[in-house]
Write a protein that holds these residues in place. Structure first.
Motif, PDB file in Angstrom:
ATOM      1  N   THR A 106       0.763  -1.567   0.408  1.00 38.87           N
ATOM      2  CA  THR A 106      -0.207  -0.726  -0.036  1.00 38.87           C
ATOM      3  C   THR A 106       0.909   1.265   0.309  1.00 38.87           C
ATOM      4  O   THR A 106       0.495   2.430  -0.295  1.00 38.87           O
ATOM      5  CB  THR A 106      -0.451   0.266   1.211  1.00 38.87           C
ATOM      6  OG1 THR A 106      -0.411  -0.204   2.178  1.00 38.87           O
ATOM      7  CG2 THR A 106      -2.502  -1.476   0.998  1.00 38.87           C
ATOM      8  N   GLU A 121     -10.946   0.490  -4.349  1.00 39.76           N
ATOM      9  CA  GLU A 121     -10.218   0.213  -3.216  1.00 39.76           C
ATOM     10  C   GLU A 121     -10.952  -0.705  -2.307  1.00 39.76           C
ATOM     11  O   GLU A 121     -11.618  -0.702  -1.836  1.00 39.76           O
ATOM     12  CB  GLU A 121      -9.448   1.227  -2.392  1.00 39.76           C
ATOM     13  CG  GLU A 121      -9.012   2.668  -3.007  1.00 39.76           C
ATOM     14  CD  GLU A 121      -8.932   3.825  -2.446  1.00 39.76           C
ATOM     15  OE1 GLU A 121      -8.866   4.029  -1.297  1.00 39.76           O
ATOM     16  OE2 GLU A 121      -9.138   4.962  -3.052  1.00 39.76           O
ATOM     17  N   VAL A 122     -10.092  -1.607  -1.677  1.00 36.43           N
ATOM     18  CA  VAL A 122     -10.153  -1.937  -0.668  1.00 36.43           C
ATOM     19  C   VAL A 122     -11.161  -1.733   0.445  1.00 36.43           C
ATOM     20  O   VAL A 122     -10.457  -0.155   0.950  1.00 36.43           O
ATOM     21  CB  VAL A 122      -8.575  -3.089  -0.025  1.00 36.43           C
ATOM     22  CG1 VAL A 122      -9.462  -3.591   1.433  1.00 36.43           C
ATOM     23  CG2 VAL A 122      -8.005  -4.363  -0.338  1.00 36.43           C
ATOM     24  N   GLY A 123     -11.976  -2.141   1.223  1.00 32.03           N
ATOM     25  CA  GLY A 123     -13.076  -1.550   1.927  1.00 32.03           C
ATOM     26  C   GLY A 123     -13.877  -0.500   1.137  1.00 32.03           C
ATOM     27  O   GLY A 123     -14.939  -0.238   2.515  1.00 32.03           O
ATOM     28  N   LYS A 124     -13.479  -0.146   0.762  1.00 34.32           N
ATOM     29  CA  LYS A 124     -14.450   0.534  -0.524  1.00 34.32           C
ATOM     30  C   LYS A 124     -15.477   0.058  -1.202  1.00 34.32           C
ATOM     31  O   LYS A 124     -16.871   0.927  -2.288  1.00 34.32           O
ATOM     32  CB  LYS A 124     -14.001   2.027  -1.336  1.00 34.32           C
ATOM     33  CG  LYS A 124     -12.972   2.842  -0.156  1.00 34.32           C
ATOM     34  CD  LYS A 124     -13.436   3.198   0.550  1.00 34.32           C
ATOM     35  CE  LYS A 124     -12.595   4.643   1.232  1.00 34.32           C
ATOM     36  NZ  LYS A 124     -11.331   5.263   0.383  1.00 34.32           N
ATOM     37  N   GLY A 169     -10.501  -8.577   0.042  1.00 38.52           N
ATOM     38  CA  GLY A 169     -10.470  -7.095   0.586  1.00 38.52           C
ATOM     39  C   GLY A 169     -11.705  -6.760  -0.322  1.00 38.52           C
ATOM     40  O   GLY A 169     -12.065  -5.587   0.041  1.00 38.52           O
ATOM     41  N   LYS A 170     -10.846  -6.721  -1.360  1.00 41.41           N
ATOM     42  CA  LYS A 170     -11.911  -5.846  -3.021  1.00 41.41           C
ATOM     43  C   LYS A 170     -12.653  -6.518  -2.825  1.00 41.41           C
ATOM     44  O   LYS A 170     -12.207  -7.561  -3.339  1.00 41.41           O
ATOM     45  CB  LYS A 170     -10.339  -5.697  -4.112  1.00 41.41           C
ATOM     46  CG  LYS A 170     -11.417  -4.709  -5.129  1.00 41.41           C
ATOM     47  CD  LYS A 170     -10.597  -4.808  -6.187  1.00 41.41           C
ATOM     48  CE  LYS A 170     -10.752  -4.047  -7.886  1.00 41.41           C
ATOM     49  NZ  LYS A 170      -9.898  -3.903  -8.434  1.00 41.41           N
ATOM     50  N   GLN A 205     -15.485 -13.302  -0.800  1.00 45.80           N
ATOM     51  CA  GLN A 205     -15.703 -13.495   0.322  1.00 45.80           C
ATOM     52  C   GLN A 205     -16.260 -13.066   1.136  1.00 45.80           C
ATOM     53  O   GLN A 205     -16.006 -12.966   2.178  1.00 45.80           O
ATOM     54  CB  GLN A 205     -13.703 -11.939   0.149  1.00 45.80           C
ATOM     55  CG  GLN A 205     -13.110 -12.443  -0.617  1.00 45.80           C
ATOM     56  CD  GLN A 205     -11.849 -11.308  -0.969  1.00 45.80           C
ATOM     57  OE1 GLN A 205     -12.049 -10.960   0.363  1.00 45.80           O
ATOM     58  NE2 GLN A 205     -12.074 -10.116  -1.577  1.00 45.80           N
ATOM     59  N   GLN A 206     -17.123 -12.727   0.796  1.00 45.48           N
ATOM     60  CA  GLN A 206     -18.510 -12.405   0.933  1.00 45.48           C
ATOM     61  C   GLN A 206     -19.715 -13.410   1.252  1.00 45.48           C
ATOM     62  O   GLN A 206     -20.666 -13.229   1.713  1.00 45.48           O
ATOM     63  CB  GLN A 206     -19.229 -11.915   0.631  1.00 45.48           C
ATOM     64  CG  GLN A 206     -18.545 -10.035   0.175  1.00 45.48           C
ATOM     65  CD  GLN A 206     -19.252  -8.940  -0.948  1.00 45.48           C
ATOM     66  OE1 GLN A 206     -20.366  -8.604  -0.386  1.00 45.48           O
ATOM     67  NE2 GLN A 206     -19.295  -9.042  -1.818  1.00 45.48           N
TER      68      GLN A 206
END
Lengths: 366, 366
Positions: free
Chosen positions: B54, B211-214, B238-239, B267-268
């Motif tokens: 990052t 972005e990851v988390g967005k 995370g994406k 992932q979800q």
């Protein structure tokens, strides 16, 4: 945006221009310095991974990555195919190495990794032996007289005043040709029975292709109390070269502990039996000096840092000598959002006519 | 022993000779056939691994290996650097791909992987949509209008009679240029507000650098009951791009389940919520035909099999057209046990004089 490619011709030109001995001296000096300055926060080296197979032949194809944070990443691909010399007239180890810009992902360069692997594996043993073997070591024993055996003796000859090399290989033809292959070192080479080799060697190098489950490659009989062993053949889970009893009474120094417990002599040890790693002993050579009079083992599984250091050296020489070819490898469009623009718009080419014709006939058997 | 190198010039020549549409048709046909014939016993695809970072910028450099037992191994190196287009005028994804002979370890070939990635990611969505979307799908929605968005629309246009494309990008300049970049398809392209895009799309493609988390990149509002989504942006733990509620009411088909649970929309989901993989639905298309009238998601994380198939196609074309450069990359001595012989003995060169002179001075700052 170009990729620089260094081929066997470039490495030949470097070696002929620089000389093999000065080249090895530089490999050793740079590796020593890199280990002294090593900071685990700046450099990430995941344990290598790869494809292992036993059919149709025993083989291994693996990737060894290393990243300098914010700078570049280097990935060495290594093939280990012990049947290569006999069946294909090829070296057991074939390798290429690539460097990437971690800012953009661009492939900066690609180079032969076969010559590099011989150089860096030799250099690593020289650096380890400098700090772990007796300073007046004069006799080197080589078990396994293939390509890596040659560069082991070469590298050790640059940091010790060697009187002779005692050698052993299960293939008499390979041990017979070793003297010719190392003639440039001007060190007397004697093929001897294994017990004599063990008895008389101050430094021992194992560089064999012993099969999984068939090791160790020598018995624990007659070794000098001060022997230092460079065990460089480790590259396969289950493959070992050194008897467990020798390891247990020695200071065992792995190049890369996380890998050594999977593929190296450290497979045979419990965590408490494993000594300091190469970075630790090189950084604190004075502290470990007393160990030089006792039995020590360098568990050399091959660490990507060694590849990085020697690749950088070879790139420096290539730059200095104007070697290497530049190719535009990656398909990059002027508009980064258009994956096809490089096709339509190229200097000196007419604009592309789109076709909706039937698919071009291709040979599917390929 | 040569290595064949296929550069951007070679791929330009192939695309111009064959035509972009027939080329995509062949990619789709070959991928479909490879999936229909896929046998997990013959082909090993480890989950990709790599360096994620990052700082100083978000980026990823990863290796995607695949091996056909007893034949060859292919490793694609992929860089994902979302700041590339704006900061460097380079595509987000830069890639190269290498093929190795698993008998000897020899590097058979190296090719650009950037064009290949666009082709194969498009082709994968086309194959998945053929079996999971409504047969009369006429409207494609594209969220994320970069390079991958272009090849998504291209590939889908080869298997559906598309009436129009509705597009959305958070960067107005990127959505504005999309029509120009896809002009060769002769499909009307309309930048529309996101809610309208969701309401009217039969097939939706997400190809963003969120972005990851967005994520997710759209809300679960107004989607047609029969929508098929190709979620192709997944490449980073995370994406995510698709709302969890959409996934939960859909048949979710991952390309490569082991990877999708680490980096994809899967992932979800809990294991029980994940549907059959792409091989399964392509092999049993008739059985899954009823699903085409309901909501489906292709979780496209990118599978090395797709790279292998398209690389083989491009190599076939290159062979047919006499393209590519041959380089002797690996340093191979006539005697496989001598790592240095290639230096002494080369055609047209005088024998090597060994030197023990002082090390050649090199520039250490490089």
């Amino acid at each position: 945006m170009d990729t620089v490619i260094l081929t066997t011709n470039d490495f030949r030109a470097i070696a002929r221009h620089v000389g093999l001995n000065p080249l090895m001296d530089e490999c050793i000096a740079r590796l020593r310095a890199a280990l002294q300055q090593f900071d685990a926060n700046d450099t990430i080296t995941p344990v290598r991974a790869g494809f292992e197979y036993t059919h149709p032949e025993v083989g291994l194809l693996e990737w060894m990555p290393i990243m300098q944070r914010g700078e570049k990443a280097v990935v060495k691909m290594v093939g280990y195919h012990p049947a290569n010399p006999e069946r294909r007239q090829l070296p057991t180890i074939l390798s290429t190495v690539s460097a990437y810009d971690t800012k953009s992902g661009h492939l900066i360069g690609l180079a032969d990794g076969t010559f590099l692997t011989a150089l860096r594996t030799g250099a690593a043993s020289a650096v380890a032996s400098e700090v772990l073997a007796v300073p007046d070591a004069g006799v080197v024993g080589i078990i396994g007289c293939g390509a890596q055996g040659v560069s082991q003796l070469h590298a050790l000859s640059r940091v010790f005043r060697l009187k002779r090399a005692l050698i052993y290989d299960i293939d008499p033809a390979v041990s017979e040709s070793f003297a010719r292959r190392t003639a440039f070192l001007n060190i007397p080479v004697y093929p001897v029975p294994l017990p004599q080799l063990l008895l008389e060697s101050d430094i021992l190098c194992t560089a064999t292709s012993v099969e999984v489950g068939k090791g160790p490659v020598f018995e624990d009989r007659g070794l000098p109390a001060h022997v230092h062993i460079n065990a460089v053949g480790s590259d396969f889970p289950g493959k070992i070269e050194v008897p467990r009893s020798v390891l247990q009474r020695s200071l065992v120094c792995p190049d890369f502990p996380a890998q050594a417990v999977m593929e190296g002599e450290c497979q045979q040890l419990s965590p408490g039996e494993i000594g300091p790693d190469l970075v630790e002993v090189v950084k604190n050579a004075a502290q470990y000096a007393p160990c030089r009079r006792q039995s020590t083992v360098f568990d050399s599984t091959g660490w990507a840092l060694e590849d990085l250091v020697v690749l950088e050296l070879l790139i420096d020489y290539a730059t200095e000598l104007g070697l290497g070819q530049r190719l535009a490898l990656e398909s990059i469009s002027r508009d980064p959002h258009d994956p096809y623009q490089f096709i339509y718009e190229a200097e000196g080419l007419p604009p592309l006519e789109f076709t909706t014709a039937a698919p071009y006939k291709i040979r599917r058997e390929l």
